[in-house]
Enzyme design. Structure first.
Site, mmCIF file in Angstrom:
data_model
loop_
_atom_site.group_PDB
_atom_site.id
_atom_site.type_symbol
_atom_site.label_atom_id
_atom_site.label_comp_id
_atom_site.label_asym_id
_atom_site.label_seq_id
_atom_site.Cartn_x
_atom_site.Cartn_y
_atom_site.Cartn_z
ATOM 1 N N ASP A 33 -49.519 -16.283 68.539
ATOM 2 C CA ASP A 33 -48.288 -16.366 67.504
ATOM 3 C C ASP A 33 -48.629 -17.391 66.653
ATOM 4 O O ASP A 33 -49.185 -18.561 66.808
ATOM 5 C CB ASP A 33 -47.276 -16.743 68.383
ATOM 6 C CG ASP A 33 -45.806 -16.599 67.632
ATOM 7 O OD1 ASP A 33 -45.732 -17.240 66.542
ATOM 8 O OD2 ASP A 33 -44.973 -15.960 67.997
ATOM 9 N N HIS A 102 -42.660 -6.776 71.121
ATOM 10 C CA HIS A 102 -43.512 -7.722 71.498
ATOM 11 C C HIS A 102 -43.138 -8.474 72.650
ATOM 12 O O HIS A 102 -41.782 -8.914 72.757
ATOM 13 C CB HIS A 102 -43.897 -8.584 70.416
ATOM 14 C CG HIS A 102 -42.855 -9.357 69.394
ATOM 15 N ND1 HIS A 102 -41.877 -8.749 68.794
ATOM 16 C CD2 HIS A 102 -42.475 -10.365 69.882
ATOM 17 C CE1 HIS A 102 -41.110 -9.163 68.549
ATOM 18 N NE2 HIS A 102 -41.343 -10.534 69.030
ATOM 19 N N HIS A 104 -43.447 -12.352 74.333
ATOM 20 C CA HIS A 104 -44.210 -13.798 74.164
ATOM 21 C C HIS A 104 -44.915 -14.407 75.628
ATOM 22 O O HIS A 104 -44.023 -14.097 76.301
ATOM 23 C CB HIS A 104 -42.991 -14.600 73.938
ATOM 24 C CG HIS A 104 -42.498 -14.437 72.353
ATOM 25 N ND1 HIS A 104 -42.683 -15.064 71.281
ATOM 26 C CD2 HIS A 104 -41.631 -13.690 72.215
ATOM 27 C CE1 HIS A 104 -41.993 -14.848 70.362
ATOM 28 N NE2 HIS A 104 -41.429 -13.746 70.628
HETATM 29 P P1 AMP Z 1 -39.227 -12.778 67.712
HETATM 30 O O1 AMP Z 1 -38.150 -13.588 67.371
HETATM 31 O O2 AMP Z 1 -39.205 -12.457 69.299
HETATM 32 O O3 AMP Z 1 -38.957 -11.527 66.920
HETATM 33 O O4 AMP Z 1 -40.640 -13.272 67.423
HETATM 34 C C1 AMP Z 1 -41.280 -13.044 66.380
HETATM 35 C C2 AMP Z 1 -42.586 -13.779 66.676
HETATM 36 O O5 AMP Z 1 -43.684 -13.506 65.470
HETATM 37 C C3 AMP Z 1 -42.212 -15.365 66.061
HETATM 38 O O6 AMP Z 1 -42.848 -16.316 67.131
HETATM 39 C C4 AMP Z 1 -43.475 -15.556 64.983
HETATM 40 O O7 AMP Z 1 -43.573 -16.851 64.924
HETATM 41 C C5 AMP Z 1 -44.437 -14.648 65.114
HETATM 42 N N1 AMP Z 1 -44.896 -13.931 63.800
HETATM 43 C C6 AMP Z 1 -44.495 -13.660 62.743
HETATM 44 N N2 AMP Z 1 -45.464 -13.021 61.918
HETATM 45 C C7 AMP Z 1 -46.674 -13.357 62.532
HETATM 46 C C8 AMP Z 1 -48.009 -13.132 62.095
HETATM 47 N N3 AMP Z 1 -48.275 -12.726 60.931
HETATM 48 N N4 AMP Z 1 -49.107 -13.267 63.011
HETATM 49 C C9 AMP Z 1 -48.515 -13.907 64.132
HETATM 50 N N5 AMP Z 1 -47.427 -14.044 64.630
HETATM 51 C C10 AMP Z 1 -46.384 -13.720 63.873
#
Ligand code: AMP
Length: 144
Positions: A33, A102, A104
């Site tokens: 992440d 996704h 986590h």
């Molecule tokens: P969510 O709130 O469950 O939708 O989490 C989305 C996650 O995607 C967040 O923890 C972000 O830090 C992560 N994220 C967003 N853009 C990227 C990226 N380009 N590469 C890796 N992680 C990302």
């Protein structure tokens, strides 16, 4: 492969944006992440674009599920990781920001200050039983 050109995860999967990829399987990609809650914070992402959990087909969900134990075991071998939270935000009300399903994997250490305690509620009267009955009905309806 079904991709959304405006989706950041689809762009990563297509190689248009770089990412720290730790595993690429037939249907899933695992990467760090970009905004980690702790070092090693991983995201498990289907290669096809599904907005949320309930749109994700069984074979993709199966590959995600099968990868989780190995990923957790690998994280637990890293220094300073003593536990792992598996979290999946499903829908905006649940905190989902990226609309590409996704999971986590969040590394934890004792007293890391991240916290993860929600206030537990209580069922009143026959509320639990009526929810249980409705869910059983829905699940039986969707299995056939
Ligand atoms: P969510 O709130 O469950 O939708 O989490 C989305 C996650 O995607 C967040 O923890 C972000 O830090 C992560 N994220 C967003 N853009 C990227 C990226 N380009 N590469 C890796 N992680 C990302």
């Amino acid at each position: 492969m079904a991709r959304d050109p405006d989706c950041v995860f689809c762009r990563i999967i297509d190689g248009k944006i770089s990412a720290h990829v730790v595993h690429s399987g037939p249907r899933i990609l695992v990467m760090l992440d970009i905004g980690p809650l702790a070092p090693g914070h991983l995201l498990v992402v289907p290669k096809d674009h599904y907005k949320s959990m309930h749109e994700t087909p069984d074979d993709v969900a199966a590959e995600i599920g099968a990868a989780l134990p190995r990923l957790v075991a690998a994280l637990l071998k890293l220094p300073q990781i003593a536990g792992v939270n598996v979290l999946q935000n499903n829908g905006r009300a649940a905190g989902q920001e990226v609309e590409h399903m996704h999971v986590h994997l969040i590394p934890r250490a004792l007293d890391d200050g991240l916290g993860y305690r929600w206030r537990a509620g209580k069922y009143a009267g026959d509320e639990a039983e009526s929810i249980r009955r409705r869910l059983v009905e829905l699940l039986e309806g969707s299995s056939g």
